[in-house]
Each structure stands twice: as structure tokens, then as C-alpha cells.
Design an enzyme around this catalytic site. Structure first.
Site, PDB file in Angstrom:
ATOM      1  N   LYS A 131       0.891  -1.164   0.000  1.00 34.05           N
ATOM      2  CA  LYS A 131       0.000   0.000   0.000  1.00 34.05           C
ATOM      3  C   LYS A 131       0.931   1.216   0.000  1.00 34.05           C
ATOM      4  CE  LYS A 131      -4.110   1.770   2.363  1.00 34.05           C
ATOM      5  NZ  LYS A 131      -5.004   1.988   1.230  1.00 34.05           N
ATOM      6  N   CYS A 132       1.468   1.499  -1.176  1.00 34.31           N
ATOM      7  CA  CYS A 132       2.465   2.570  -1.297  1.00 34.31           C
ATOM      8  C   CYS A 132       1.870   3.722  -2.102  1.00 34.31           C
ATOM      9  CB  CYS A 132       3.746   2.043  -1.933  1.00 34.31           C
ATOM     10  SG  CYS A 132       3.556   1.263  -3.525  1.00 34.31           S
TER      11      CYS A 132
END
Ligand code: PMP
Length: 299
Positions: free
Chosen positions: A158-159
Site C-alpha cells: 500500500k504505497c
């Protein structure tokens, strides 16, 4: 509705180890995280004073950092405690919690060597993502942008860099009068929306795409467990956009979206129905439980 900017609110933000006044939680403009998107984050919801599946979110935050090649300098226990402390400091029992970790401003080049890792956690009141009536059904546009292959980007993380695709897709969907967009992956298969996973009811069974190029959401996994407990057939498989027309119900699952019915995807229409409602109610009931009960319920 008056918009209160996010940098000008009352409250407290956990900032590298201590709670600081909300307006003081600032970073330098020459931060690696800002220039090269070396940042990972989480989106969590608290219900009745408990952050739902907190440890799963914290573990994913730490794992996302590792995908980007860094270790967050706080343990899972410390991050959990900090998250709970932020919620309490802001006087919230129900709300949204946003931890974010990023590379700092020690050096500024594509190379991350020498940068330190920062962590901040904020929390605010945030009611339903798509409006109070989640059974009404939202409209989804068909996204032009596609989710990249895991050979192109760290798709399990989850960047922040991956959210460029979501922001572009959401902007276009909103310009078309829709609430969100359904994105396909690099192969042209059904993937997810900009902030939630998607489920289709086909012949009374629940079908959802295999998460091999997008987030295997914590809500997604919760909903699949609830469906199985309700004796529903759950099928996780590659899905072709041509199959959308054959669905009788469609819904989204995500921390912010919770379970939200979909009534439209491009030219296709659906009527939110019994299966969506059962899982929505089941999810709502589960989120109201204390953590030990949630763990027991999910086995
Ligand atoms: N996909 C994307 C792109 C998301 O941003 C989210 C929200 N984190 C999800 C799926 C759903 O994940 P979760 O259920 O863990 O919130």
C-alpha cells in the site's frame, strides 16, 4: 458543507514517537517521500473505541515498507499502541486512522541511501465514504488506467506511488458523475476500484478477482469469511470484464467503503439485493464487536 483543510484542524497527531498539536505535524519540502513517493500508509477504521483488525493493518504497513526496501523503526506493538493513543487523544471512538511512513530529508536523490524513516499517525471522524445509505448503490465508471503487473511495481504494497493511478481514475470518474472507477489490470482483467475490492454475485455465488496485482484487502478477506459462514459459495478467480453483464449484484469491500452496493458499472445496471445486504449487515455487526470477539468470529 464547509471544508476544513487537513493542515488547519484542532487535535493531535502522533509524530515519530510523541503526540504533537495537529498543525505542527509538518515535514520539509525536500523529503524523499514527497519527491520519489517512498511512502507507505494504511487506512483503518475504529468502531466503538476499537480499531478494526488493527494488527492486520499494522502488519501490512510494516510489510509495505519492506516492499519499498525500508524497515519502519517501530515495532508492531508500538504502532498499535500509538494508533490507539491518537484515537483517544482526539476524543474519538469511531473514526478513520491514517498511519504513514516515509523516507525523510537527510539526502535527496533517487537513491534512498542515507534517508531515515519517519512515521506519523492521524485520526479523524469520517462517516460513510460513499454516503449514509450503502444499500442504495453507487455508480462506477470504467477506468482508462490499468493496474500494473507485479513485475512493474510492488503491487502488494500500500504505497503512495500506486495511488497515482487511483487518483487519475477517480478524477475522471467524478467528472463523469460517478462515485468511483472500476479498474482493470495490465492483462485487461477485472481488478479493483481506486480504494476498495469488488465482488460479483453470479448464479447466486460470490465471485471476486484473484488479488495477484492489487491489494488483497483486509475487508475483502473479512467478507469472504462472512460469506462462507453464511453458507455462500465464494469463488476467487481471474475475471474477465465481459462477465460483468452476467452479475445480478455487485458490491465493494474496503475499510473506508465498508460494504457498499454498486448499481452501475459503465453501461451495466444492477439491483442491490439480498446477498449484498446480508454481508453488509454481517460486516457491520462484526465491526461493532471487541477485538477478541472479532478474532473468534473469523476463526
Ligand atoms: N484496494 C485499494 C486500492 C485500496 O486503497 C483499499 C483500501 N485500503 C482496498 C483495496 C481495500 O483494502 P482494505 O480492505 O484492507 O482496506
Amino acid at each position: 458543507m464547509t471544508l476544513v483543510p487537513f493542515d488547519d484542524r484542532d487535535g493531535w497527531i502522533w509524530w515519530n514517537g510523541s503526540l504533537v498539536p495537529w498543525r505542527d505535524a509538518r515535514l520539509h519540502v525536500l523529503s524523499h517521500g514527497l519527491h520519489y513517493a517512498s511512502a507507505v500508509f494504511e487506512g483503518e477504521r475504529a468502531y466503538r473505541g476499537h480499531i478494526f483488525r488493527l494488527r492486520d493493518h499494522t502488519d501490512r504497513l510494516i510489510a509495505s515498507g519492506r516492499w519499498l526496501g525500508f524497515d519502519i523503526p517501530w515495532s508492531a506493538e508500538e504502532i498499535d499502541a500509538a494508533s490507539a493513543a491518537v484515537l483517544a487523544a482526539n476524543g474519538l471512538t469511531d473514526g478513520y486512522v491514517r498511519p504513514i511512513a516515509w523516507r525523510g530529508s537527510e539526502t535527496l536523490g533517487v537513491s534512498p541511501a542515507g534517508t531515515g524513516v519517519q512515521l506519523a499517525i492521524a485520526a479523524w471522524a469520517w462517516p460513510s465514504y460513499y454516503g449514509a445509505d450503502r444499500m442504495q448503490g453507487i455508480r462506477l465508471a470504467e477506468a482508462v488506467w490499468k493496474r500494473p503487473s507485479p513485475e512493474t511495481a510492488p503491487t502488494a504494497a500500500k504505497c503512495t506511488s500506486l495511488y497515482t493511478i487511483g487518483t487519475l481514475s477517480k478524477q475522471r470518474a467524478e467528472a463523469e458523475g460517478c462515485s468511483d472507477a472500476l479498474m482493470l489490470d495490465w492483462r485487461g482483467r477485472v481488478a479493483e476500484t481506486t480504494g476498495a475490492n469488488v465482488f460479483f454475485v453470479i448464479d447466486n455465488a460470490l465471485h471476486t478477482p484473484t488479488p495477484d496485482g492489487f491489494l488483497d484487502g483486509i475487508t475483502r478477506r473479512t467478507v469472504m469469511a462472512l460469506a462462507r459462514q453464511n453458507q455462500m459459495t465464494v469463488i476467487e478467480r481471474p475475471m474477465d470484464p465481459g462477465e460483468i453483464a452476467g452479475a445480478s449484484e455487485v458490491f465493494l469491500a474496503g475499510t473506508a467503503a465498508e460494504v457498499t452496493a454498486v448499481r452501475e458499472i459503465g453501461p451495466h445496471r444492477f439491483t442491490p439485493g439480498r446477498i449484498t445486504e446480508t454481508l453488509m449487515r454481517g460486516y457491520d455487526a462484526l465491526t461493532a464487536c471487541p477485538p477478541a470477539e472479532v478474532a473468534r468470529n473469523l476463526g
